[in-house]
Design an enzyme around this catalytic site. Structure first.
Site, PDB file in Angstrom:
ATOM      1  N   HIS A 326     -11.807  20.106  16.610  1.00 42.72           N
ATOM      2  CA  HIS A 326     -10.371  20.296  16.761  1.00 42.72           C
ATOM      3  C   HIS A 326      -9.775  19.059  17.423  1.00 42.72           C
ATOM      4  CE1 HIS A 326      -6.563  21.986  18.310  1.00 42.72           C
ATOM      5  NE2 HIS A 326      -6.634  22.748  17.225  1.00 42.72           N
ATOM      6  N   ASP A 387     -10.334  28.631  12.546  1.00 47.02           N
ATOM      7  CA  ASP A 387     -10.517  28.778  11.098  1.00 47.02           C
ATOM      8  C   ASP A 387     -11.937  29.184  10.733  1.00 47.02           C
ATOM      9  OD1 ASP A 387      -7.868  28.022  10.286  1.00 47.02           O
ATOM     10  OD2 ASP A 387      -8.382  25.973  10.841  1.00 47.02           O
TER      11      ASP A 387
END
Length: 451
Positions: A326, A387
């Site tokens: 991320h 996700d």
């Protein structure tokens, strides 16, 4: 044939016109992707809405990885989620109120607000007709076009006073689930030849339950499905002003454009596979791994395959393990941690515990593979992002893949509206206008007869 040749010729010209020497980016200190050299985001604004924390900056300027935190109006997302779960209620409506107003509602305020959202969810006749007329293959496109169409039915579409912005925001937040449900049901009928079911939203039930009802019918979901979907919507509601779609909404809002144009721009941004479509990429990868990994408990087999993936030898040969890493979070993504908790409970209800265990092992070995790969440009600590588990959760709930990214929009519309309202209510408003430096050389004009 002439048209195709002209398109080809113009396309070939792009090879030269879009080429810029990488050294020039360093020479002029260009923050590519609005990122600093240490991969942190360039600071372009201030906000009171949300905070995304993944590291501490030390006195020497270096970054110290820490467990991730996500704050809504200063309140830890963990507290919001666990409190709602403890009280056995949904929490998305409370989060909407918090993000829009800046304060938590009391019980009476929350009941009135939730009822107002329910009453506002039903679509007007002209909006239903617009969705039917906008029949297409992609629900995100239908959603964006429907939002733009709604401008025509608003009595004050261009008014940016606080009251009108709040009215428009509540209306859009309430209607997004119905728009997406209508669009999907029409899509499955027109494109897949299945029966057409149009279900009107129920009164006095949560947004999460209403969405599942409109998509799947009364007997198509369980109480746990509702709670998990509500959690996913809470986790996706806001993520700071720097994420691409929210920044898009702030940039367009800074011009003074209408709410519908700005939100449609945010939808267009979120549709991109590098943003809202990431969970679909994870789902495709996981399905592939289920086939090629013959023993779902064999760490060595998983490690060997991930090594080949990172070396661009197998799968899509892009050298990526989707759902891992991320831009801000390092040690952990709090959204992934919370969703994983509920994914485990949901997997038990659905009889898919072996798949959950496989996902858990994939997460562990993917982090190991990325951290220990040779010749890595950076040794930044990585973690699973939201996700990684969201697509798996949606699949267990029984949601069709066509609504995965629209569901993200259905949640993030809350953050978009909160940031739009903030952008338009600064005391010293300024249009957002960064700079690009032209590095091409001056060229003398040649008359047409001499070319």
């Amino acid at each position: 044939m002439k048209d195709k040749f002209m398109i080809y010729k113009l396309s070939e010209a792009v090879k030269l016109t879009c080429k810029i020497d990488n050294e020039l980016f360093e020479k002029f200190n260009v923050k590519r992707g609005l990122r600093n050299a240490d991969h942190t985001g360039v600071l372009v604004g201030l906000t009171n809405i949300g905070d995304v924390v993944g590291y501490d900056r030390l006195d020497d300027g270096s970054l110290k990885p820490i467990p991730g935190k996500l704050l809504y109006r200063g309140i830890d997302i963990d507290d919001l989620v666990h409190c709602a779960q403890k009280e056995k209620r949904t929490g998305f409506e409370e989060v909407i109120y918090l993000l829009l107003s800046g304060a938590l509602p009391d019980k009476e305020e929350l009941d009135l607000f939730s009822h107002m959202l329910c009453e506002s969810m039903a679509l007007e006749k002209q909006t239903k007709i617009a969705i039917i007329d906008l029949e297409g293959q992609d629900i995100m496109n239908i959603l964006a076009r429907t939002v733009l169409e709604m401008y025509n039915y608003d009595p004050e579409p261009d008014d940016t006073c606080r009251d009108n912005l709040m009215r428009q925001s509540v209306d859009l937040i309430a209607k997004f689930p119905a728009i997406i449900a209508y669009a999907y049901n029409i899509l499955r009928h027109s494109a897949k030849g299945q029966s057409l079911h149009i279900r009107h939203p129920n009164e006095d039930v949560s947004i999460a339950e209403n969405f599942l009802y409109m998509i799947k019918g009364t007997k198509g979901y369980t109480e746990l499905d509702v709670r998990v979907l509500d959690l996913a919507m809470i986790l996706h509601a806001e993520h700071g002003g720097g994420n691409n779609s929210t920044f898009t909404v702030r940039v367009t809002s800074s011009t003074g454009t209408d709410t519908y144009s700005s939100i449609a721009a945010g939808i267009g941004s979120l549709k991109g596979p590098l943003h809202g479509g990431a969970n679909l990429q994870v789902g495709k990868m996981i399905n592939h791994l289920k086939e090629v990994i013959t023993n779902w408990t064999d760490e060595q087999q998983i490690d060997d395959y991930f090594k080949k993936m990172l070396s661009k030898e197998v799968y899509d040969q892009k050298g990526l393990i989707y759902g891992i890493g991320h831009a801000v979070y390092t040690v952990s993504d709090p959204r992934a941690v919370l969703l994983k908790e509920m994914a485990k409970e949901l997997a038990k209800e659905k009889g898919r515990e072996a798949e959950f265990a496989f996902m858990n092992l994939l997460e562990e070995r993917a982090i190991y593979a990325i951290t220990h790969r040779k010749n890595a440009k950076t040794k930044k600590q990585v973690c699973a992002n939201v996700d990684f588990y969201s697509g798996f959760v949606y699949d267990m709930i029984g949601l069709p893949k066509e609504v995965y990214t629209p569901l993200f929009a259905m949640s993030r519309i809350v953050g978009w509206c909160a940031h739009r309202i903030e952008e338009l209510n600064f005391d010293d408003r300024r249009i957002i206008r960064p700079a690009y430096k032209n590095v091409s050389e001056a060229v003398e004009f040649t008359p047409l007869t001499q070319r």
